[in-house]
Design a protein around this motif. Structure first.
Motif, mmCIF file in Angstrom:
data_model
loop_
_atom_site.group_PDB
_atom_site.id
_atom_site.type_symbol
_atom_site.label_atom_id
_atom_site.label_comp_id
_atom_site.label_asym_id
_atom_site.label_seq_id
_atom_site.Cartn_x
_atom_site.Cartn_y
_atom_site.Cartn_z
ATOM 1 N N ASP A 17 13.734 61.384 84.811
ATOM 2 C CA ASP A 17 12.950 61.856 85.937
ATOM 3 C C ASP A 17 12.531 60.637 86.757
ATOM 4 O OD1 ASP A 17 11.609 63.581 87.572
ATOM 5 O OD2 ASP A 17 10.115 64.196 86.088
ATOM 6 N N SER A 18 12.145 60.860 87.998
ATOM 7 C CA SER A 18 11.734 59.692 88.790
ATOM 8 C C SER A 18 10.385 59.178 88.273
ATOM 9 C CB SER A 18 11.672 60.034 90.270
ATOM 10 O OG SER A 18 10.676 60.980 90.499
ATOM 11 N N GLY A 19 10.196 57.877 88.410
ATOM 12 C CA GLY A 19 8.969 57.254 87.913
ATOM 13 C C GLY A 19 8.953 57.085 86.404
ATOM 14 N N LEU A 60 21.831 58.520 92.213
ATOM 15 C CA LEU A 60 22.436 59.833 92.464
ATOM 16 C C LEU A 60 21.681 60.659 93.500
ATOM 17 C CD1 LEU A 60 23.603 60.753 88.854
ATOM 18 C CD2 LEU A 60 24.959 59.805 90.738
ATOM 19 N N ASP A 61 20.503 60.210 93.906
ATOM 20 C CA ASP A 61 19.833 60.876 95.026
ATOM 21 C C ASP A 61 20.723 60.855 96.267
ATOM 22 O OD1 ASP A 61 17.618 61.321 93.480
ATOM 23 O OD2 ASP A 61 16.400 59.730 94.357
ATOM 24 N N ASP A 62 21.642 59.898 96.326
ATOM 25 C CA ASP A 62 22.566 59.818 97.466
ATOM 26 C C ASP A 62 23.480 61.036 97.560
ATOM 27 O OD1 ASP A 62 21.543 57.415 98.362
ATOM 28 O OD2 ASP A 62 22.930 56.205 97.170
ATOM 29 N N ASP A 67 18.676 67.658 102.697
ATOM 30 C CA ASP A 67 17.684 66.615 102.937
ATOM 31 C C ASP A 67 16.280 67.209 102.740
ATOM 32 O OD1 ASP A 67 17.214 68.104 105.199
ATOM 33 O OD2 ASP A 67 18.102 66.639 106.585
ATOM 34 N N ARG A 68 15.248 66.411 102.999
ATOM 35 C CA ARG A 68 13.876 66.849 102.711
ATOM 36 C C ARG A 68 13.545 68.161 103.431
ATOM 37 N NH1 ARG A 68 10.297 61.892 103.321
ATOM 38 N NH2 ARG A 68 11.325 61.326 101.366
ATOM 39 N N THR A 69 13.934 68.236 104.726
ATOM 40 C CA THR A 69 13.648 69.455 105.496
ATOM 41 C C THR A 69 14.436 70.631 104.936
ATOM 42 O OG1 THR A 69 13.726 67.925 107.360
ATOM 43 C CG2 THR A 69 13.351 70.239 107.866
ATOM 44 N N THR A 77 13.635 72.195 94.997
ATOM 45 C CA THR A 77 13.250 70.802 94.777
ATOM 46 C C THR A 77 14.506 69.938 94.666
ATOM 47 O OG1 THR A 77 13.364 70.833 92.369
ATOM 48 C CG2 THR A 77 11.312 71.625 93.372
ATOM 49 N N ALA A 78 14.292 68.609 94.667
ATOM 50 C CA ALA A 78 15.409 67.665 94.510
ATOM 51 C C ALA A 78 16.059 67.786 93.136
ATOM 52 C CB ALA A 78 14.905 66.245 94.733
ATOM 53 N N LEU A 79 15.322 68.384 92.196
ATOM 54 C CA LEU A 79 15.862 68.521 90.836
ATOM 55 C C LEU A 79 16.824 69.694 90.710
ATOM 56 C CD1 LEU A 79 12.248 68.342 90.118
ATOM 57 C CD2 LEU A 79 13.566 66.829 88.695
ATOM 58 N N ASN A 108 18.103 58.612 102.418
ATOM 59 C CA ASN A 108 17.050 57.696 102.833
ATOM 60 C C ASN A 108 15.698 58.204 102.319
ATOM 61 O OD1 ASN A 108 15.018 56.387 104.398
ATOM 62 N ND2 ASN A 108 16.585 55.785 105.875
ATOM 63 N N HIS A 109 15.127 57.473 101.361
ATOM 64 C CA HIS A 109 13.874 57.917 100.751
ATOM 65 C C HIS A 109 12.687 57.784 101.695
ATOM 66 C CE1 HIS A 109 16.157 57.567 96.932
ATOM 67 N NE2 HIS A 109 15.391 58.569 96.597
ATOM 68 N N VAL A 110 12.851 56.970 102.730
ATOM 69 C CA VAL A 110 11.751 56.810 103.685
ATOM 70 C C VAL A 110 11.702 57.992 104.647
ATOM 71 C CG1 VAL A 110 10.731 55.293 105.424
ATOM 72 C CG2 VAL A 110 11.982 54.304 103.486
ATOM 73 N N GLY A 130 19.936 58.444 87.853
ATOM 74 C CA GLY A 130 19.228 59.442 88.625
ATOM 75 C C GLY A 130 18.878 60.659 87.804
ATOM 76 N N LEU A 131 18.723 61.759 88.524
ATOM 77 C CA LEU A 131 18.245 62.975 87.885
ATOM 78 C C LEU A 131 19.340 63.708 87.119
ATOM 79 C CD1 LEU A 131 16.132 64.253 90.937
ATOM 80 C CD2 LEU A 131 15.220 63.348 88.786
ATOM 81 N N HIS A 132 20.599 63.606 87.589
ATOM 82 C CA HIS A 132 21.641 64.478 87.007
ATOM 83 C C HIS A 132 22.959 63.790 86.604
ATOM 84 C CE1 HIS A 132 19.450 67.047 90.041
ATOM 85 N NE2 HIS A 132 19.412 67.893 89.035
ATOM 86 N N ALA A 181 4.324 71.060 89.519
ATOM 87 C CA ALA A 181 5.278 71.722 90.413
ATOM 88 C C ALA A 181 6.727 71.406 90.030
ATOM 89 C CB ALA A 181 5.007 71.306 91.860
ATOM 90 N N ARG A 182 6.950 70.204 89.520
ATOM 91 C CA ARG A 182 8.306 69.805 89.136
ATOM 92 C C ARG A 182 8.712 70.357 87.773
ATOM 93 N NH1 ARG A 182 10.216 64.979 91.773
ATOM 94 N NH2 ARG A 182 11.480 64.380 89.991
ATOM 95 N N LYS A 183 7.731 70.711 86.964
ATOM 96 C CA LYS A 183 7.980 71.020 85.552
ATOM 97 C C LYS A 183 9.062 72.096 85.319
ATOM 98 C CE LYS A 183 6.250 70.335 81.161
ATOM 99 N NZ LYS A 183 7.109 71.302 80.511
#
Ligand code: ADP
Ligand code: G6P
Length: 355
Positions: A17-19, A60-62, A67-69, A77-79, A108-110, A130-132, A181-183
């Motif tokens: 997971d991230s973090g 792998l977020d790439d 995208d976020r929107t 979610t991104a997961l 782009n994470h920003v 990454g996540l997957h 929320a991610r759980k």
């Protein structure tokens, strides 16, 4: 069949997971290979890629397809696998493994947008983090070795607070809410990947202090699968035995609550594994040599290499506990696996040339 390049790319998967310490792990890994990995020169400053002489780390977020929107609009979610393009991930990892460069997208994470792609050339070692990395069976089959960082909820919470509250100014409530929320998606899509990993690093609260909720002292377990080609699990004292060891005493300084190591065979998701566990932390980092000298199958090139690595990067989080020790051991194992794969490939080439 012949691959496009004459070098072989060894592919490593790192899931978490991230973090949860992926970038720290990557810094330890690339250091074992003798050089820090840096962002590509002259490229997009928001690139997530890291490159060193031997190793390219792609995030792998790439491969986010939304995208976020887009994620917000669709309520995913991104997961969620629906936010990720596994076809492209598979095609590109396969191409790189076959020695063919690819134009990889950049998330782009920003901005939360997909930026124009960047050129990735086949490296000696490709790490996909990454996540997957182990979610899609086609991608999973491309991995020469896979690692899952399994951070327990208590510890994840402690780390998030440290980073998001101290460094990013988030509130305790908002951190709790974002973990909650991610759980469901974490449990559905990320966590199950650990059953496929060749090595799992589990990070749990200590058992040396009753009811410790602080998450400062950690019990860390390195779960190593048996029967994996080119990978011989590390053990303590005697292979196959179950050992419990308190190294504190004349050769190792321990303040409260001390250190406890253990090692032995177990089963994990129906697989035979060897588990090496360390609870507690070192007071003096150079005394790690005492523990290192009792470990076998560590794939070091010289006596004390683990201790040297840890001392060199003592400022990285976890250098005084099992996270730093086990991340370094896995780094050495990956170096060993890489050399074995290359050696066996060269051997089969000479054999087929003779035939
Ligand atoms: P990721 O790349 O998975 O997002 P990082 O390596 O950036 O994770 O780590 C995120 C944060 O977690 C760090 O800033 C640090 O506060 C904490 N952290 C990571 N690894 C450890 C560790 N082994 N011990 C203590 N804290 C850690
Ligand atoms: C990346 C991370 C995810 C994180 C996401 C942020 O994809 O890997 O773990 O959740 O960014 O997503 P957000 O929808 O908040 O932009």
């Amino acid at each position: 069949t012949c691959s496009a390049g004459d070098q072989q790319t060894v592919v490593i998967g790192l899931a978490a997971d991230s973090g949860c310490g992926k970038s720290t792990f990557m810094r330890r890994l690339t250091s074992v290979f003798g050089g820090a990995a840096k962002p590509p020169r002259g490229g997009n400053p928001d690139s997530n890629t890291l490159i060193s002489d031997t190793t390219t780390v792609i995030c792998l977020d790439d491969y986010h397809s939304l995208d976020r929107t887009g994620r917000k609009e669709k309520g995913v979610t991104a997961l969620d696998p629906r936010a990720n393009d596994f076809d492209l991930m598979y095609e590109q990892v396969k191409a790189l493994k076959d020695g063919i460069a690819v134009e990889k997208p950049i998330y782009n994470h920003v901005t939360g947008l997909l930026d124009p792609p960047e050129l990735i050339k086949p490296p000696k070692i490709l790490v996909i983090e990454g996540l997957h990395p182990m979610y899609d069976s086609r991608v999973r089959d491309l991995l020469d070795f896979s690692i899952y960082l399994d951070i327990s909820n208590e510890v994840k919470f402690a780390w998030k607070i440290q980073r998001d509250m101290a460094e990013r100014g988030h509130s305790l409530e908002s951190i709790k809410a974002s973990i909650e929320a991610r759980k469901p998606d974490f449990d559905a899509y990320i966590d199950p990947q650990k059953q496929f990993a060749d090595a799992v690093i589990e990070v749990l609260p200590t058992r040396l202090i009753p009811n410790d909720y602080e998450g400062k002292i950690l019990r860390v377990r390195l779960i190593m699968r048996e029967g994996i080609e080119h990978f011989n699990p590390v053990y303590l004292f005697d292979e196959g035995s179950t050992i419990s060891w308190i190294p504190c005493g004349r050769k190792l300084t321990c303040s409260y609550p001390g250190i406890r190591l253990s090692c032995g065979p177990e089963t994990y998701f129906g697989h035979e594994v060897t588990v090496l566990e360390m609870d507690g932390q070192f007071d003096k980092l150079d005394e790690l040599i005492y523990v290192e000298s009792h470990l076998s199958n560590i794939s070091t090139k010289f006596y004390g290499e683990i201790t040297q690595q840890i001392l060199e990067h003592s400022e990285f989080p976890g250098s005084n506990n099992g996270t730093g020790l086990f991340q370094t051991i896995i780094g050495l194992k990956i170096r060993d696996i890489y050399h074995q794969i290359i050696a066996s490939k060269q051997l089969s080439q000479t054999q087929s040339a003779k035939a």
